[in-house]
Motif scaffolding. Structure first.
Motif, mmCIF file in Angstrom:
data_model
loop_
_atom_site.group_PDB
_atom_site.id
_atom_site.type_symbol
_atom_site.label_atom_id
_atom_site.label_comp_id
_atom_site.label_asym_id
_atom_site.label_seq_id
_atom_site.Cartn_x
_atom_site.Cartn_y
_atom_site.Cartn_z
ATOM 1 N N ALA A 1 -49.168 -23.963 -27.952
ATOM 2 C CA ALA A 1 -48.888 -22.742 -27.190
ATOM 3 C C ALA A 1 -47.439 -22.741 -26.694
ATOM 4 C CB ALA A 1 -49.858 -22.619 -26.022
ATOM 5 N N ALA A 2 -46.962 -23.909 -26.257
ATOM 6 C CA ALA A 2 -45.581 -24.001 -25.778
ATOM 7 C C ALA A 2 -44.585 -23.793 -26.911
ATOM 8 C CB ALA A 2 -45.359 -25.352 -25.109
ATOM 9 N N LEU A 3 -44.886 -24.329 -28.100
ATOM 10 C CA LEU A 3 -43.983 -24.157 -29.239
ATOM 11 C C LEU A 3 -43.933 -22.708 -29.701
ATOM 12 C CD1 LEU A 3 -44.817 -27.396 -31.253
ATOM 13 C CD2 LEU A 3 -42.680 -26.870 -30.073
ATOM 14 N N GLU B 1 -37.549 -23.002 -30.824
ATOM 15 C CA GLU B 1 -36.350 -23.802 -31.095
ATOM 16 C C GLU B 1 -36.688 -25.277 -31.277
ATOM 17 O OE1 GLU B 1 -35.132 -20.525 -28.124
ATOM 18 O OE2 GLU B 1 -36.848 -21.810 -28.544
ATOM 19 N N LEU B 2 -37.765 -25.730 -30.625
ATOM 20 C CA LEU B 2 -38.122 -27.146 -30.680
ATOM 21 C C LEU B 2 -38.996 -27.494 -31.881
ATOM 22 C CD1 LEU B 2 -38.738 -27.673 -26.871
ATOM 23 C CD2 LEU B 2 -36.863 -28.601 -28.229
ATOM 24 N N GLY C 1 -30.406 -27.663 -22.442
ATOM 25 C CA GLY C 1 -31.357 -28.128 -21.446
ATOM 26 C C GLY C 1 -32.252 -27.037 -20.892
ATOM 27 N N GLY C 2 -31.762 -25.799 -20.878
ATOM 28 C CA GLY C 2 -32.582 -24.705 -20.368
ATOM 29 C C GLY C 2 -33.826 -24.483 -21.195
ATOM 30 N N THR C 3 -33.679 -24.520 -22.505
ATOM 31 C CA THR C 3 -34.834 -24.345 -23.396
ATOM 32 C C THR C 3 -35.795 -25.521 -23.270
ATOM 33 O OG1 THR C 3 -33.501 -23.074 -24.973
ATOM 34 C CG2 THR C 3 -35.548 -24.054 -25.795
ATOM 35 N N GLY D 1 -37.565 -25.294 -19.990
ATOM 36 C CA GLY D 1 -38.572 -24.235 -20.016
ATOM 37 C C GLY D 1 -39.826 -24.665 -20.751
ATOM 38 N N PHE D 2 -39.657 -25.370 -21.877
ATOM 39 C CA PHE D 2 -40.805 -25.875 -22.624
ATOM 40 C C PHE D 2 -41.628 -26.827 -21.768
ATOM 41 C CE2 PHE D 2 -42.767 -29.195 -25.137
ATOM 42 C CZ PHE D 2 -43.400 -28.511 -26.166
ATOM 43 N N LEU D 3 -40.941 -27.796 -21.156
ATOM 44 C CA LEU D 3 -41.650 -28.814 -20.381
ATOM 45 C C LEU D 3 -42.325 -28.206 -19.152
ATOM 46 C CD1 LEU D 3 -42.332 -31.796 -20.183
ATOM 47 C CD2 LEU D 3 -40.196 -32.145 -18.917
ATOM 48 N N ARG D 4 -41.658 -27.227 -18.533
ATOM 49 C CA ARG D 4 -42.248 -26.598 -17.356
ATOM 50 C C ARG D 4 -43.499 -25.810 -17.736
ATOM 51 N NH1 ARG D 4 -42.794 -28.246 -12.773
ATOM 52 N NH2 ARG D 4 -44.934 -27.572 -13.106
#
Length: 497
Positions: free
Chosen positions: A334-336, A341-342, A473-475, A478-481
Protein backbone atom coordinates in the motif's frame (compact mmCIF):
# COMPACT_ATOMS: atom_id res chain seq x y z
CA UNK A 1 27.57 -48.93 -32.43
CA UNK A 2 27.97 -46.78 -29.32
CA UNK A 3 28.95 -43.12 -29.34
CA UNK A 4 30.63 -41.35 -26.42
CA UNK A 5 28.94 -38.00 -25.81
CA UNK A 6 30.12 -35.32 -23.43
CA UNK A 7 27.62 -33.62 -21.09
CA UNK A 8 28.76 -30.20 -19.90
CA UNK A 9 27.47 -28.20 -16.93
CA UNK A 10 24.50 -26.41 -18.51
CA UNK A 11 23.40 -22.82 -18.19
CA UNK A 12 21.27 -22.94 -15.05
CA UNK A 13 19.66 -19.59 -15.81
CA UNK A 14 19.34 -16.35 -13.83
CA UNK A 15 22.87 -15.25 -14.77
CA UNK A 16 24.59 -18.05 -12.81
CA UNK A 17 28.09 -18.78 -14.10
CA UNK A 18 29.28 -21.62 -11.85
CA UNK A 19 28.09 -24.33 -9.50
CA UNK A 20 29.60 -26.55 -6.82
CA UNK A 21 29.26 -30.32 -7.02
CA UNK A 22 27.50 -31.40 -3.83
CA UNK A 23 26.75 -35.06 -4.55
CA UNK A 24 27.12 -37.40 -7.49
CA UNK A 25 23.98 -39.44 -8.10
CA UNK A 26 25.61 -41.92 -10.52
CA UNK A 27 28.85 -43.91 -10.71
CA UNK A 28 31.04 -44.76 -13.68
CA UNK A 29 29.50 -47.83 -15.27
CA UNK A 30 25.90 -46.93 -14.39
CA UNK A 31 23.24 -47.01 -17.09
CA UNK A 32 21.37 -43.70 -17.09
CA UNK A 33 18.14 -42.78 -18.80
CA UNK A 34 17.39 -39.58 -20.63
CA UNK A 35 16.46 -36.84 -18.15
CA UNK A 36 17.70 -38.84 -15.15
CA UNK A 37 19.34 -36.60 -12.50
CA UNK A 38 23.05 -37.42 -12.40
CA UNK A 39 24.49 -34.82 -10.03
CA UNK A 40 23.32 -32.45 -7.32
CA UNK A 41 24.95 -29.02 -7.51
CA UNK A 42 24.74 -25.90 -5.38
CA UNK A 43 24.61 -22.56 -7.11
CA UNK A 44 24.61 -19.15 -5.53
CA UNK A 45 20.81 -19.37 -5.59
CA UNK A 46 19.70 -22.89 -4.75
CA UNK A 47 20.39 -26.65 -4.69
CA UNK A 48 19.64 -28.17 -8.09
CA UNK A 49 19.54 -31.73 -9.43
CA UNK A 50 20.91 -31.70 -12.97
CA UNK A 51 19.36 -34.23 -15.39
CA UNK A 52 21.43 -35.74 -18.19
CA UNK A 53 20.06 -35.24 -21.73
CA UNK A 54 21.59 -38.53 -22.95
CA UNK A 55 20.69 -42.14 -22.26
CA UNK A 56 23.46 -44.71 -22.04
CA UNK A 57 26.42 -45.81 -19.90
CA UNK A 58 28.42 -43.37 -17.77
CA UNK A 59 32.06 -43.67 -18.85
CA UNK A 60 33.67 -40.82 -16.91
CA UNK A 61 32.92 -38.14 -14.30
CA UNK A 62 34.76 -34.83 -14.00
CA UNK A 63 35.13 -33.16 -10.62
CA UNK A 64 34.96 -34.47 -7.09
CA UNK A 65 32.30 -33.50 -4.60
CA UNK A 66 33.08 -29.99 -3.35
CA UNK A 67 34.61 -28.92 -6.67
CA UNK A 68 33.31 -25.68 -8.19
CA UNK A 69 32.90 -25.77 -11.96
CA UNK A 70 32.04 -22.99 -14.42
CA UNK A 71 29.13 -23.29 -16.83
CA UNK A 72 30.33 -25.18 -19.90
CA UNK A 73 32.89 -27.33 -18.07
CA UNK A 74 32.59 -31.12 -18.63
CA UNK A 75 30.45 -32.98 -16.10
CA UNK A 76 30.48 -36.54 -17.44
CA UNK A 77 30.64 -38.63 -20.62
CA UNK A 78 28.01 -41.14 -21.66
CA UNK A 79 28.36 -44.02 -24.10
CA UNK A 80 25.07 -43.80 -25.99
CA UNK A 81 23.98 -47.17 -27.36
CA UNK A 82 26.51 -49.06 -25.22
CA UNK A 83 23.88 -51.58 -24.12
CA UNK A 84 23.30 -52.64 -27.75
CA UNK A 85 27.02 -52.61 -28.34
CA UNK A 86 27.27 -55.42 -25.83
CA UNK A 87 25.17 -57.77 -28.05
CA UNK A 88 22.10 -57.01 -26.00
CA UNK A 89 23.43 -58.90 -23.03
CA UNK A 90 23.23 -55.90 -20.74
CA UNK A 91 19.51 -55.60 -21.36
CA UNK A 92 18.86 -59.31 -21.09
CA UNK A 93 17.29 -60.54 -17.85
CA UNK A 94 19.79 -63.36 -17.71
CA UNK A 95 22.82 -61.07 -17.86
CA UNK A 96 24.56 -60.45 -14.53
CA UNK A 97 24.58 -56.82 -13.51
CA UNK A 98 25.43 -54.89 -10.41
CA UNK A 99 22.51 -53.92 -8.21
CA UNK A 100 21.33 -50.32 -8.08
CA UNK A 101 23.21 -48.12 -5.66
CA UNK A 102 21.29 -46.98 -2.58
CA UNK A 103 21.91 -43.42 -3.75
CA UNK A 104 19.96 -43.98 -6.96
CA UNK A 105 17.87 -40.86 -7.57
CA UNK A 106 14.17 -40.69 -8.13
CA UNK A 107 12.70 -39.94 -11.51
CA UNK A 108 12.78 -36.31 -12.72
CA UNK A 109 9.04 -35.95 -12.24
CA UNK A 110 9.44 -36.45 -8.50
CA UNK A 111 12.47 -34.20 -8.10
CA UNK A 112 11.12 -30.84 -7.14
CA UNK A 113 14.39 -29.04 -7.81
CA UNK A 114 15.23 -30.55 -11.23
CA UNK A 115 15.34 -28.15 -14.17
CA UNK A 116 12.84 -28.53 -17.00
CA UNK A 117 11.28 -26.48 -19.78
CA UNK A 118 9.61 -27.37 -23.08
CA UNK A 119 11.76 -27.62 -26.21
CA UNK A 120 11.31 -29.29 -29.59
CA UNK A 121 14.97 -30.24 -29.81
CA UNK A 122 15.56 -34.02 -29.47
CA UNK A 123 18.70 -35.69 -28.15
CA UNK A 124 20.32 -39.07 -28.76
CA UNK A 125 18.64 -41.93 -26.93
CA UNK A 126 20.07 -45.08 -25.55
CA UNK A 127 19.69 -48.40 -27.27
CA UNK A 128 18.05 -49.82 -24.16
CA UNK A 129 14.72 -51.41 -24.79
CA UNK A 130 13.29 -49.68 -21.75
CA UNK A 131 13.25 -46.30 -23.53
CA UNK A 132 10.76 -45.14 -26.11
CA UNK A 133 10.87 -42.43 -28.76
CA UNK A 134 8.01 -40.43 -27.29
CA UNK A 135 10.23 -38.00 -25.40
CA UNK A 136 9.62 -36.56 -21.98
CA UNK A 137 9.96 -32.93 -22.95
CA UNK A 138 12.40 -32.19 -20.09
CA UNK A 139 15.35 -30.14 -21.30
CA UNK A 140 18.25 -28.05 -20.06
CA UNK A 141 19.50 -24.92 -21.73
CA UNK A 142 21.31 -26.10 -24.84
CA UNK A 143 20.18 -29.73 -24.59
CA UNK A 144 17.09 -31.59 -25.80
CA UNK A 145 15.56 -34.94 -24.89
CA UNK A 146 13.90 -37.75 -26.70
CA UNK A 147 12.86 -40.50 -24.31
CA UNK A 148 11.33 -41.05 -20.84
CA UNK A 149 13.28 -42.08 -17.76
CA UNK A 150 14.14 -45.74 -17.18
CA UNK A 151 15.46 -47.53 -14.13
CA UNK A 152 19.16 -47.34 -13.37
CA UNK A 153 21.39 -50.29 -14.28
CA UNK A 154 25.11 -50.92 -14.19
CA UNK A 155 27.17 -52.52 -16.98
CA UNK A 156 29.83 -55.06 -16.08
CA UNK A 157 33.34 -53.49 -16.31
CA UNK A 158 34.54 -55.90 -19.02
CA UNK A 159 31.55 -55.09 -21.25
CA UNK A 160 31.90 -51.36 -20.52
CA UNK A 161 35.58 -51.40 -21.54
CA UNK A 162 34.73 -53.27 -24.77
CA UNK A 163 31.85 -50.93 -25.61
CA UNK A 164 33.91 -47.81 -25.00
CA UNK A 165 36.89 -49.18 -26.92
CA UNK A 166 34.70 -49.86 -29.97
CA UNK A 167 32.75 -46.60 -29.74
CA UNK A 168 33.61 -43.72 -32.11
CA UNK A 169 34.19 -40.65 -29.98
CA UNK A 170 32.05 -37.77 -31.31
CA UNK A 171 33.68 -35.08 -29.17
CA UNK A 172 37.20 -33.94 -28.58
CA UNK A 173 39.08 -35.81 -25.86
CA UNK A 174 38.49 -34.26 -22.43
CA UNK A 175 41.60 -33.36 -20.49
CA UNK A 176 41.28 -32.67 -16.80
CA UNK A 177 42.37 -29.14 -15.94
CA UNK A 178 42.47 -27.04 -12.80
CA UNK A 179 39.35 -24.95 -12.21
CA UNK A 180 41.34 -21.74 -12.47
CA UNK A 181 42.47 -22.69 -15.99
CA UNK A 182 38.91 -23.48 -17.07
CA UNK A 183 37.48 -20.20 -15.75
CA UNK A 184 39.39 -17.84 -18.05
CA UNK A 185 40.59 -19.00 -21.43
CA UNK A 186 43.90 -17.69 -22.77
CA UNK A 187 43.07 -14.88 -25.15
CA UNK A 188 45.26 -12.92 -27.56
CA UNK A 189 46.13 -9.35 -26.66
CA UNK A 190 43.61 -6.92 -28.21
CA UNK A 191 45.00 -4.30 -30.54
CA UNK A 192 43.32 -0.90 -30.38
CA UNK A 193 40.17 -0.11 -28.34
CA UNK A 194 38.80 -2.96 -26.21
CA UNK A 195 35.02 -3.56 -26.56
CA UNK A 196 33.55 -3.27 -23.03
CA UNK A 197 29.84 -3.26 -22.12
CA UNK A 198 30.00 -0.27 -19.75
CA UNK A 199 32.35 2.15 -17.94
CA UNK A 200 31.50 0.31 -14.70
CA UNK A 201 33.17 -2.81 -16.06
CA UNK A 202 36.28 -0.82 -16.99
CA UNK A 203 36.43 0.67 -13.51
CA UNK A 204 36.02 -2.77 -11.90
CA UNK A 205 38.85 -4.15 -14.02
CA UNK A 206 41.06 -1.18 -13.16
CA UNK A 207 40.40 -1.59 -9.43
CA UNK A 208 41.53 -5.23 -9.56
CA UNK A 209 44.45 -4.74 -12.01
CA UNK A 210 42.77 -6.82 -14.73
CA UNK A 211 44.19 -6.24 -18.23
CA UNK A 212 41.10 -6.05 -20.46
CA UNK A 213 43.27 -6.58 -23.54
CA UNK A 214 43.91 -10.16 -22.42
CA UNK A 215 40.26 -11.08 -21.79
CA UNK A 216 38.11 -12.96 -24.27
CA UNK A 217 34.66 -11.38 -24.12
CA UNK A 218 31.65 -13.70 -23.97
CA UNK A 219 29.24 -11.09 -25.35
CA UNK A 220 28.29 -10.46 -28.97
CA UNK A 221 31.31 -9.86 -31.21
CA UNK A 222 33.65 -10.43 -28.28
CA UNK A 223 32.10 -7.76 -26.06
CA UNK A 224 33.56 -7.96 -22.55
CA UNK A 225 30.80 -8.28 -19.94
CA UNK A 226 30.88 -7.85 -16.15
CA UNK A 227 30.74 -11.64 -15.81
CA UNK A 228 34.01 -11.92 -17.77
CA UNK A 229 35.75 -9.47 -15.44
CA UNK A 230 34.29 -11.14 -12.33
CA UNK A 231 35.57 -14.49 -13.62
CA UNK A 232 39.05 -13.06 -14.17
CA UNK A 233 39.04 -11.57 -10.66
CA UNK A 234 38.10 -14.92 -9.11
CA UNK A 235 40.82 -16.66 -11.08
CA UNK A 236 43.43 -14.17 -9.93
CA UNK A 237 42.30 -14.53 -6.31
CA UNK A 238 42.37 -18.34 -6.53
CA UNK A 239 45.86 -18.23 -8.02
CA UNK A 240 47.07 -15.86 -5.29
CA UNK A 241 45.48 -18.05 -2.60
CA UNK A 242 47.09 -21.19 -4.04
CA UNK A 243 50.47 -19.45 -4.16
CA UNK A 244 50.04 -18.29 -0.56
CA UNK A 245 49.21 -21.84 0.57
CA UNK A 246 52.38 -23.14 -1.11
CA UNK A 247 54.59 -20.40 0.31
CA UNK A 248 53.10 -20.39 3.83
CA UNK A 249 54.93 -23.51 5.13
CA UNK A 250 58.26 -22.13 3.87
CA UNK A 251 57.64 -18.76 5.51
CA UNK A 252 56.63 -20.49 8.74
CA UNK A 253 59.87 -22.48 8.81
CA UNK A 254 61.93 -19.35 8.26
CA UNK A 255 60.03 -17.30 10.87
CA UNK A 256 59.73 -19.97 13.56
CA UNK A 257 62.51 -20.40 16.12
CA UNK A 258 64.97 -23.27 15.55
CA UNK A 259 63.47 -23.84 12.09
CA UNK A 260 60.34 -25.54 13.46
CA UNK A 261 57.20 -24.75 11.45
CA UNK A 262 54.56 -22.95 13.56
CA UNK A 263 50.98 -24.13 13.14
CA UNK A 264 48.37 -21.45 12.42
CA UNK A 265 45.22 -21.33 14.55
CA UNK A 266 43.25 -19.37 11.94
CA UNK A 267 40.36 -21.10 10.21
CA UNK A 268 39.77 -20.28 6.55
CA UNK A 269 36.23 -20.62 5.21
CA UNK A 270 35.75 -20.26 1.43
CA UNK A 271 33.27 -17.59 0.35
CA UNK A 272 31.26 -19.61 -2.13
CA UNK A 273 27.75 -20.88 -2.72
CA UNK A 274 25.05 -18.89 -0.94
CA UNK A 275 27.54 -17.21 1.43
CA UNK A 276 29.69 -16.10 -1.49
CA UNK A 277 26.68 -14.78 -3.40
CA UNK A 278 25.50 -12.81 -0.37
CA UNK A 279 28.99 -11.36 0.12
CA UNK A 280 29.22 -10.29 -3.51
CA UNK A 281 25.76 -8.71 -3.50
CA UNK A 282 26.29 -6.82 -0.25
CA UNK A 283 29.70 -5.56 -1.37
CA UNK A 284 28.26 -4.42 -4.68
CA UNK A 285 25.37 -2.71 -2.91
CA UNK A 286 27.65 -0.71 -0.63
CA UNK A 287 29.99 0.10 -3.54
CA UNK A 288 27.36 1.30 -6.01
CA UNK A 289 24.42 2.58 -3.94
CA UNK A 290 24.58 5.83 -1.95
CA UNK A 291 22.24 4.61 0.76
CA UNK A 292 20.69 6.47 3.67
CA UNK A 293 18.57 5.24 6.58
CA UNK A 294 15.71 6.80 8.50
CA UNK A 295 13.76 5.18 11.32
CA UNK A 296 10.79 5.68 13.61
CA UNK A 297 9.27 4.00 16.65
CA UNK A 298 5.63 2.99 16.24
CA UNK A 299 2.91 1.83 18.62
CA UNK A 300 1.89 -1.58 17.23
CA UNK A 301 -0.72 -2.31 19.92
CA UNK A 302 -3.68 -1.79 17.59
CA UNK A 303 -2.08 -3.85 14.82
CA UNK A 304 -1.55 -6.78 17.20
CA UNK A 305 -5.18 -6.46 18.38
CA UNK A 306 -6.47 -6.49 14.80
CA UNK A 307 -4.40 -9.58 14.00
CA UNK A 308 -5.73 -11.35 17.10
CA UNK A 309 -9.29 -10.53 16.06
CA UNK A 310 -8.67 -11.84 12.52
CA UNK A 311 -7.26 -15.11 13.76
CA UNK A 312 -10.01 -15.56 16.37
CA UNK A 313 -12.77 -15.31 13.78
CA UNK A 314 -14.82 -18.47 13.26
CA UNK A 315 -17.39 -19.62 10.77
CA UNK A 316 -17.41 -20.10 6.99
CA UNK A 317 -15.76 -16.73 6.33
CA UNK A 318 -12.81 -17.43 8.65
CA UNK A 319 -9.64 -18.11 6.69
CA UNK A 320 -6.15 -19.27 7.64
CA UNK A 321 -4.14 -17.52 10.33
CA UNK A 322 -2.55 -14.23 9.31
CA UNK A 323 1.01 -13.52 10.44
CA UNK A 324 2.44 -10.17 11.48
CA UNK A 325 4.85 -10.38 8.54
CA UNK A 326 1.93 -10.77 6.13
CA UNK A 327 0.24 -7.66 7.55
CA UNK A 328 3.47 -5.67 7.29
CA UNK A 329 3.93 -6.91 3.73
CA UNK A 330 0.43 -5.70 2.82
CA UNK A 331 1.20 -2.34 4.42
CA UNK A 332 4.38 -2.14 2.30
CA UNK A 333 2.50 -2.72 -0.96
CA UNK A 334 0.00 0.00 0.00
CA UNK A 335 2.87 2.38 0.82
CA UNK A 336 4.63 1.63 -2.48
CA UNK A 337 1.43 2.45 -4.35
CA UNK A 338 1.61 5.92 -2.76
CA UNK A 339 5.38 6.29 -3.15
CA UNK A 340 6.33 4.45 -6.38
CA UNK A 341 9.75 6.14 -6.40
CA UNK A 342 10.94 3.43 -4.00
CA UNK A 343 9.78 0.55 -6.22
CA UNK A 344 12.57 1.19 -8.68
CA UNK A 345 16.13 0.44 -9.71
CA UNK A 346 18.95 2.49 -11.22
CA UNK A 347 20.45 1.70 -14.62
CA UNK A 348 23.99 2.86 -13.89
CA UNK A 349 25.26 2.52 -17.44
CA UNK A 350 22.36 4.53 -18.91
CA UNK A 351 22.18 6.90 -15.91
CA UNK A 352 18.43 6.34 -15.63
CA UNK A 353 16.00 5.61 -12.81
CA UNK A 354 13.73 2.74 -13.82
CA UNK A 355 10.38 2.75 -11.99
CA UNK A 356 8.86 -0.72 -12.02
CA UNK A 357 5.16 -1.36 -12.72
CA UNK A 358 4.62 -4.22 -10.26
CA UNK A 359 5.76 -5.07 -6.74
CA UNK A 360 7.70 -8.31 -6.36
CA UNK A 361 8.23 -8.35 -2.61
CA UNK A 362 11.30 -10.08 -1.21
CA UNK A 363 11.55 -11.12 2.43
CA UNK A 364 14.70 -12.13 4.27
CA UNK A 365 14.75 -15.72 5.54
CA UNK A 366 17.52 -17.31 7.59
CA UNK A 367 18.24 -20.94 6.68
CA UNK A 368 20.93 -23.52 7.40
CA UNK A 369 22.54 -22.57 4.08
CA UNK A 370 22.59 -18.89 5.01
CA UNK A 371 20.46 -15.83 4.36
CA UNK A 372 18.15 -16.06 1.35
CA UNK A 373 15.52 -13.68 0.02
CA UNK A 374 12.53 -15.47 -1.55
CA UNK A 375 10.27 -13.27 -3.68
CA UNK A 376 6.46 -13.00 -3.55
CA UNK A 377 5.48 -12.29 -7.14
CA UNK A 378 2.89 -9.60 -7.89
CA UNK A 379 2.45 -8.77 -4.22
CA UNK A 380 0.56 -5.61 -5.20
CA UNK A 381 -2.33 -7.78 -6.46
CA UNK A 382 -2.61 -9.87 -3.26
CA UNK A 383 -4.37 -9.32 0.05
CA UNK A 384 -2.80 -10.08 3.44
CA UNK A 385 -4.14 -13.63 3.47
CA UNK A 386 -2.73 -14.43 0.02
CA UNK A 387 0.63 -12.85 0.82
CA UNK A 388 0.81 -14.80 4.08
CA UNK A 389 0.11 -18.10 2.32
CA UNK A 390 2.83 -17.43 -0.25
CA UNK A 391 5.34 -16.40 2.43
CA UNK A 392 4.62 -19.65 4.31
CA UNK A 393 5.08 -21.72 1.13
CA UNK A 394 8.35 -20.06 0.16
CA UNK A 395 9.69 -20.23 3.72
CA UNK A 396 9.15 -23.99 3.79
CA UNK A 397 10.96 -24.37 0.46
CA UNK A 398 13.81 -22.25 1.82
CA UNK A 399 14.17 -24.45 4.92
CA UNK A 400 14.37 -27.60 2.80
CA UNK A 401 16.75 -26.05 0.26
CA UNK A 402 14.28 -26.49 -2.62
CA UNK A 403 13.92 -22.88 -3.74
CA UNK A 404 14.60 -22.48 -7.45
CA UNK A 405 16.80 -19.64 -8.75
CA UNK A 406 13.70 -17.96 -10.20
CA UNK A 407 12.10 -17.83 -6.74
CA UNK A 408 15.14 -15.98 -5.37
CA UNK A 409 15.49 -13.28 -8.00
CA UNK A 410 13.51 -10.46 -9.53
CA UNK A 411 12.54 -8.67 -6.31
CA UNK A 412 11.75 -4.94 -6.43
CA UNK A 413 11.51 -4.21 -2.66
CA UNK A 414 12.58 -6.20 0.40
CA UNK A 415 11.04 -6.58 3.85
CA UNK A 416 13.52 -7.64 6.56
CA UNK A 417 12.08 -8.80 9.89
CA UNK A 418 15.21 -8.93 12.04
CA UNK A 419 13.05 -8.69 15.17
CA UNK A 420 12.91 -12.50 15.19
CA UNK A 421 16.53 -12.39 16.40
CA UNK A 422 15.53 -10.36 19.44
CA UNK A 423 16.98 -7.03 18.29
CA UNK A 424 15.26 -3.64 18.20
CA UNK A 425 16.87 -1.87 15.26
CA UNK A 426 19.26 -2.10 12.34
CA UNK A 427 20.49 -0.22 9.28
CA UNK A 428 19.82 -2.76 6.52
CA UNK A 429 21.98 -3.01 3.40
CA UNK A 430 19.85 -2.66 0.28
CA UNK A 431 19.33 -5.84 -1.71
CA UNK A 432 21.01 -4.79 -4.96
CA UNK A 433 19.68 -3.77 -7.49
CA UNK A 434 16.60 -2.68 -5.55
CA UNK A 435 16.18 0.86 -4.24
CA UNK A 436 14.96 0.32 -0.68
CA UNK A 437 14.48 -2.10 2.20
CA UNK A 438 12.20 -1.86 5.23
CA UNK A 439 13.58 -3.30 8.45
CA UNK A 440 11.33 -4.35 11.36
CA UNK A 441 12.59 -4.82 14.91
CA UNK A 442 11.02 -6.85 17.70
CA UNK A 443 7.60 -5.86 19.02
CA UNK A 444 7.81 -5.58 22.79
CA UNK A 445 6.09 -3.81 25.73
CA UNK A 446 7.52 -0.35 26.41
CA UNK A 447 6.40 2.78 28.25
CA UNK A 448 4.56 5.00 25.76
CA UNK A 449 2.50 8.18 25.96
CA UNK A 450 -0.96 7.16 24.76
CA UNK A 451 -3.82 9.67 24.68
CA UNK A 452 -1.91 12.01 26.96
CA UNK A 453 -1.09 9.40 29.59
CA UNK A 454 1.86 7.11 30.19
CA UNK A 455 0.98 3.52 29.39
CA UNK A 456 2.62 0.23 28.50
CA UNK A 457 2.22 -0.34 24.75
CA UNK A 458 3.54 -2.78 22.13
CA UNK A 459 6.28 -0.77 20.41
CA UNK A 460 8.30 -1.58 17.28
CA UNK A 461 11.13 0.23 15.55
CA UNK A 462 10.85 0.57 11.75
CA UNK A 463 13.87 1.53 9.64
CA UNK A 464 13.99 2.34 5.94
CA UNK A 465 17.24 2.21 3.99
CA UNK A 466 16.86 3.79 0.56
CA UNK A 467 18.92 4.66 -2.51
CA UNK A 468 19.35 8.43 -2.36
CA UNK A 469 19.59 8.54 -6.16
CA UNK A 470 15.94 7.56 -6.65
CA UNK A 471 14.45 10.01 -4.16
CA UNK A 472 15.18 12.53 -1.46
CA UNK A 473 14.55 12.35 2.27
CA UNK A 474 11.06 13.79 1.95
CA UNK A 475 9.82 10.86 -0.11
CA UNK A 476 11.55 8.31 2.10
CA UNK A 477 10.18 9.98 5.23
CA UNK A 478 6.69 10.07 3.75
CA UNK A 479 6.85 6.35 2.96
CA UNK A 480 8.05 5.43 6.43
CA UNK A 481 5.52 7.69 8.13
CA UNK A 482 2.67 6.08 6.15
CA UNK A 483 3.88 2.60 7.18
CA UNK A 484 4.05 3.70 10.82
CA UNK A 485 0.54 5.22 10.62
CA UNK A 486 -0.86 1.94 9.28
CA UNK A 487 0.87 0.05 12.10
CA UNK A 488 -0.55 2.41 14.71
CA UNK A 489 -3.99 2.75 13.09
CA UNK A 490 -4.72 -0.26 10.85
CA UNK A 491 -7.98 1.38 9.78
CA UNK A 492 -5.86 3.67 7.57
CA UNK A 493 -5.42 0.69 5.26
CA UNK A 494 -9.15 0.52 4.60
CA UNK A 495 -8.82 3.51 2.32
CA UNK A 496 -6.67 1.47 -0.12
CA UNK A 497 -8.34 -1.96 0.19
Amino acid sequence: MAQVLEFKLPDLGEGLTEAEIVRWLVEVGDVVAIDQPVVEVETAKAMVEVPCPYGGVVTARFGEEGTELPVGAPLLTVAVGAAEGSSGSAASPSSPSSPSSPSSPSSPSSASSSLSSPSPSPSPSSGSGTESSGGSGNVLVGYGTGAPAARRRRIRPDRLDRAVAEAPVSVAPVVAAPVAEVLVAEAPVHEGPVPVVSPLVRRLARQHDIDLRRLAGSGPDGLILRADVDRAIRTAEETAAATARVQAPVAAVVAAPNGVAAASDAERIPLRGVRGAVADKLSRSRTEIPDATCWVDADATELMAVRAAMNAATGPSAGPKVSVLALLARICTAALARFPELNATVDTAAREIVRLPGVHLGFAAQTERGLVVPVVRDAHTRNAESIGAEIARLTELARTGKLSPAQLTGGTFTLNNYGVFGVDGSTPIINHPEAAMLGVGRIMPKPWVHQGELAVRQVVQLSLTFDHRVCDGGTAGGFLRYVADCVEQPAVLLRTL
